[in-house]
Each structure stands twice: as C-alpha cells, then as structure tokens.
Design a protein around this motif. Structure first.
Motif, PDB file in Angstrom:
ATOM      1  N   UNK A  26      76.431 -34.317  34.596  1.00  0.00           N
ATOM      2  CA  UNK A  26      75.472 -34.803  33.564  1.00  0.00           C
ATOM      3  C   UNK A  26      74.150 -34.385  34.273  1.00  0.00           C
ATOM      4  N   UNK A  27      73.717 -34.278  35.727  1.00  0.00           N
ATOM      5  CA  UNK A  27      72.637 -34.017  36.363  1.00  0.00           C
ATOM      6  C   UNK A  27      72.226 -32.599  36.114  1.00  0.00           C
ATOM      7  N   UNK A  28      73.563 -31.721  36.068  1.00  0.00           N
ATOM      8  CA  UNK A  28      73.617 -30.356  35.878  1.00  0.00           C
ATOM      9  C   UNK A  28      73.036 -29.878  34.498  1.00  0.00           C
ATOM     10  N   UNK A  29      73.842 -30.791  33.660  1.00  0.00           N
ATOM     11  CA  UNK A  29      73.515 -30.478  32.088  1.00  0.00           C
ATOM     12  C   UNK A  29      72.043 -30.963  31.586  1.00  0.00           C
ATOM     13  N   UNK A  30      71.335 -32.125  32.360  1.00  0.00           N
ATOM     14  CA  UNK A  30      69.999 -32.441  32.065  1.00  0.00           C
ATOM     15  C   UNK A  30      68.979 -31.570  32.523  1.00  0.00           C
ATOM     16  N   UNK A  31      69.361 -30.609  33.235  1.00  0.00           N
ATOM     17  CA  UNK A  31      68.413 -29.926  34.243  1.00  0.00           C
ATOM     18  C   UNK A  31      67.718 -30.762  35.275  1.00  0.00           C
TER      19      UNK A  31
END
Lengths: 158, 425
Positions: free
Chosen positions: A26-31
C-alpha cells in the motif's frame, strides 16, 4: 549492532515503519515510499492480482523456514508422520507456488514447477544465491533488549 | 394505618388481620419485606456482578499477580533456586553447594527438555542468557570434584556476581525484577536500586508519551466537541437529530476502518495533500501521517463522540432562560457564557474529559497504524511482550504501572473536579 544503528541514523528522516504485512504494498502504491522491506508474497499478489509492476531485489534477502510440530503424547502421531511425509513430497510441494509465491523446501520439487513461476520464488537458484537465513537463535536471545534499544533510538530526536 | 412509601413495592400482607398487629410485629414484617426486596434486587444484579468478577476483577488481579509472582525458574531449577536462599555474602559468588545444585538442575532440565524455560527466564536479565544456559548444559561433565571450578571453567560468567544476582532475582516466588524494569530500574546484588543502562531505559519516556498524547487528544476533543454539543443542544429537534446521526455514524463504524480511512486521507499523495497542493496552499506535500500529527488527528476523531455525548446530555438540561436572565440583568453575552453557562456544563466536561482520557490511554492499534516508531504508546509494548516475545511478567508489570499511574491521576482529578459533580447522561 552499533554499525546497524549508525546506518539507521543516517537515513532516519526518510524512514517509515510498518506493522502489518498489508502495509508495504500500500505504501508503495500510494507513492509514500520508493523502496520497502516486504514479504515477497505480498508483492507477487500485488503484481498479479492488482496489476502493479513492483520489482524485487533478491540480493541480500532474508528468509526463514517454518516448522511443523507434533505434540508430545498426541493420539495421532502416526497420522501426523504420514501427513508430514505427504507434505514433503516434491510433487505435492510443487502445488504451493500456484497459490502463493513462497518457497519450497524439497529441492526436487523445482522440476515440477513451471519455470516462469519458479523465477518468482525465493527458493529459485538465482534468487536464493545471496540470501541470508534469519537467525532465530540470535533473536531468541536478543529480541527484548534490541527492541528496547530500537525504541530508544526511534524516540530520540525523531 | 398507612404503609410507609418505602415498603410500597413489597407484596401486600395476605392476612387482613395484619392491620391489627402490634407496632413491633409490624416493624418486623416491614423489615422482612425490605429484606426480600433487597434479595430480589441482588438477584437481578447477580449476573452482572459475576460477569464483572470474571471478566474484569479476576484478569486484573491475575495481571497484578504475574507482575510480581515469578516461578518460571524455580519450577525447572528447583534445587539451585532453593540453594540461592543461602547466598549471604552478595559480594562474591555462592558456595560450592550452590554450584553443585546448579549442575544437578542443569542435568535434570536437560533430560526433561525444560532448559529452554530456564534459558528464557535468565535471558530477560542476563545478556546472552540462552547461550550461557545451553552452552553450560552441553559441556556439563557427569562427575566433578569441584563443581565451582568446573562450571566457571566451562562458562566464566558463572564466576560473576551479576549472573548469580540474576539467578537469585529469578528464584521467586516473589520478584521486583519486572516492576523495576518497567520503571527503567534494576536491582544490584547488594540490594541497591540503580537506573537501567541508557539504551534500554525507555518505559518512563513511553509512559510520559502515553499521558501527553492522551491529554492532548482530550483537550482537542474538548475544544472541537464543545461547540458541536452546544449546537446539538440548541438546534430545533429536526436539525439536531440529523446532526446527531452525523456524530453517531462514525461512532458505530469499526475503529480499524476509521483508522485506515485516515491513512488514505492523510498520506503523502492522499486527498488532503492533493487538495492543498491544487489550491496552491502548499508547494510540497506535508507529512501528516506516520508521525505525531497523524496520531492526534485520528485519535481525536475516533474519541470525539465520547466527549460530545456527555456534554450534549448536560447541555440539553440547561434551560435557555438562565442565559436570558443573565443578559437581562446586564451581562454581556461573553460574560453570561463564562459565568452562567460554562459552570453549568462542568459536569459534562468533567465526565467527557475523563472518559476520553482513560480510553485514549489504552490506545494501541491507531498509533500503530498512523504513528511512527516514536509515537507508540505503552499498550504497544504490552502487546509486544504478550504476543511477540511471550514475556508475561514484563507485560503485566507495564500494565500494572499504567494502572497505578491512571489511578493516581484519577484520584487527583477527583480531588479537582469531584466525581459526584460528573454526569454521563
């Protein structure tokens, strides 16, 4: 250990700590972050089911092995051994990776796994080449004290 | 003759002759009826009483017991822990008999495969305590003429007073080890209590942090909740009901969902940052999550209903003509508010603040998800010791410290506000 804390100190401002395995993708996906430690199964699921395109650096990855336990005095000891024998079979283990990208313990099972899938697994030869097994003995011995030290570090001029 | 009002709930006497009873007999009858009434009332609250006893009193008592009761080591090493009672000269290691007892216990525990229990307990107090125990057990000879020399020969740390101090403190059945550790203190062999090494003393800071966060959240809730409660209490019912639903809706939503929603809103490329960027208010996204700001925002939002509801119920009871009377007697609106309205809402403020504060103290999942490593409150560590490392003594001691600190604060609060002045609704 002092070197490890020194390294942490040098990147302190850029760190986010996660608690649950669902957080890193999730942290990766949200940048929010550009790089994270993560369970590889989560990345695989994000790539295959959520259409993401995250890459994995296998060099220096950490792995650990799970264990099966037969309770002492269990009335089903024989059945338990049979279950273990079944689960240890190469062709049976080869069925796991189609559900989750986790490694297999029986080396022969690689023969039964689709090579395209095999490259996603931590136990693929090129992926495990430079991997480090998590030292359970070390953590049994040091978990409490290092957690205290880590939190002391995290709380100071954060 | 009339029956006193207090006995009116008792069944009427069946015998009409009762009306002719002497006063003494009547009094007795009355007392019996009174007793019956009390018994029935007790019967009604009995289920709740037992429920509370089992789910509240017993677990707390057990937690307090675990924070000082320590028999882990003495069950697997009975001989050496008993021998520790004879350790009188604390400046040197114990005598030969104690070393022999240690050897005996090491062998016995090795045979029954309980060495891990002893290793784990000693590891709490001794660095590398596991390797100390397992290393010694592995190289233990069958016989020795001088166990003291032999054991120190295998593992020089048996020749250190600190090691034996740890064994002694773990010998039980009572120990101050966990409680002292929860207060960043440790006890030396000579009985003096010192501060724990700097890099491991964290719990006082964390307790302070827990109280700071809870207090700030309570104040934020009060500042935000007071106007809302006032609006709710003064609006015409049609609109007030609508607003009430808006207050209650999040209250009925799962805490985890609300916390996760804040992650979506506050993250670096989240809705709040994007809007601020689009409006040109900020040029760079601001960090509102994985730090203290995120913890304050999410916890305040989650706890807000607990402040609004008691305030609302008190404000609802304040008649508007008090304010009108004050203004007609010459008070400015501000003066009337401060001197008339505010004092009348104090019971609600008292109750709401206490409720919010106490609930905030135990927060775990919200700071864990929206806070950074430096924002974890004491519950995080209690959870760590209960489920990650299974160190029940330490978890209980931290719980006991939190409970004690809360009780002290509560009594102070009671002195200041007065519990009898509080109204929950």
């Amino acid at each position: 250990m002092n070197r490890a804390f020194k390294k942490l100190e040098s990147v302190r401002k850029d760190l986010i700590f996660w608690k649950a395995g669902a957080q890193p993708p999730q942290l990766l996906a949200s940048g929010e972050v550009v790089m994270t430690s993560v369970y590889n199964g989560r990345i695989d699921a994000a790539n295959n089911k959520d259409g993401k395109n995250f890459g994995i650096v296998w060099d220096g990855s950490l792995f650990t092995l799970d264990s099966w336990v037969i309770l002492k005095g269990s009335p089903n000891v024989d059945a338990a051994y049979k279950a273990l024998e079944f689960m240890g079979k190469a062709d049976v283990q080869a069925g796991l990776p189609s559900h989750i990208a986790y490694g297999v313990t029986n080396k022969d099972s690689k023969k039964y796994i689709n090579p395209k899938r095999l490259k996603d697994l931590p136990t693929a030869d090129e992926n495990i080449a430079n991997a480090i097994e998590i030292n359970t003995q070390f953590w049994l011995e040091n978990n409490d004290r290092l957690t205290e030290r880590f939190n002391k570090w995290a709380a100071s001029n954060g | 003759m009339t029956v006193p009002a207090s006995a009116s709930a008792a069944p009427a006497p069946a015998d009409p002759a009762a009306t002719h009873d002497s006063p003494a007999a009547l009094k007795q009858k009355l007392r019996r009826a009174e007793r019956m009434r009390k018994l029935r009332a007790m019967g009604l609250i009995a289920p709740l009483f037992f429920f509370l006893l089992i789910t509240f009193v017993v677990p707390i008592a057990d937690m307090l017991r675990r924070s000082v009761h320590d028999t882990e080591l003495s069950t697997v090493w009975p001989t050496v822990t008993a021998a520790m009672k004879g350790w009188s000269d604390r400046s040197t290691v114990p005598d030969e008999a104690t070393f022999a007892a240690l050897a005996k216990d090491l062998r016995a525990a090795g045979e029954t495969k309980t060495l891990a229990v002893a290793a784990r307990r000693l590891n709490y107090a001794v660095d590398n305590g596991r390797s100390l125990v397992f290393g010694t057990a592995r190289r233990l000879p069958v016989n020795a003429t001088n166990w003291k020399e032999t054991l120190i020969g295998i593992e020089p740390r048996w020749g250190q007073v600190e090691t034996w101090n740890a064994v002694n403190q773990a010998s039980g059945p009572l120990t101050s080890f966990y409680l002292l550790a929860a207060l960043d203190r440790e006890k030396l062999a000579d009985g003096s209590i010192i501060k724990a090494p700097e890099q491991n003393s964290i719990y006082i800071d964390i307790l302070e942090r827990t109280f700071t966060v809870s207090l700030s959240v309570t104040l934020l809730c009060l500042v935000l909740g007071f106007p809302v409660a006032y609006l709710l209490a003064t609006l015409p019912p049609k609109h007030a009901n609508m607003m009430m639903i808006l207050v209650l809706l999040p209250f009925w939503t799962s805490l985890l969902v609300r916390t996760a929603a804040w992650v979506v809103l506050l993250q670096e490329h989240g809705i709040v940052n994007e809007i601020l960027l689009a409006l040109g208010v900020i040029e760079q996204p601001i960090r509102m999550i994985y730090n203290r700001v995120g913890v304050y925002i999410a916890m305040t939002h989650i706890l807000l209903p607990f402040m609004i509801l008691p305030l609302y119920s008190v404000m609802k009871g304040i008649k508007p003509h008090f304010m009108r009377a004050a203004t007609s007697l010459g008070a400015t609106p501000t003066e009337a508010f401060i001197r008339i309205y505010l004092p009348m809402t104090l019971p609600g403020i008292g109750a709401g603040a206490l409720l919010t504060f106490i609930l905030a103290l135990g927060y775990y999942i919200t700071p864990a998800l929206v806070g950074g490593a430096a924002d974890q409150m004491i519950s995080f560590f209690i959870a760590f010791y209960t489920s990650d490392t299974v160190n029940w003594g330490m978890a209980s001691a931290l719980g006991a410290v939190l409970l004690a600190a809360t009780l002290v604060l509560y009594s102070l609060y009671n002195r200041l506000v007065g519990i009898s002045n509080m109204r929950l609704g």
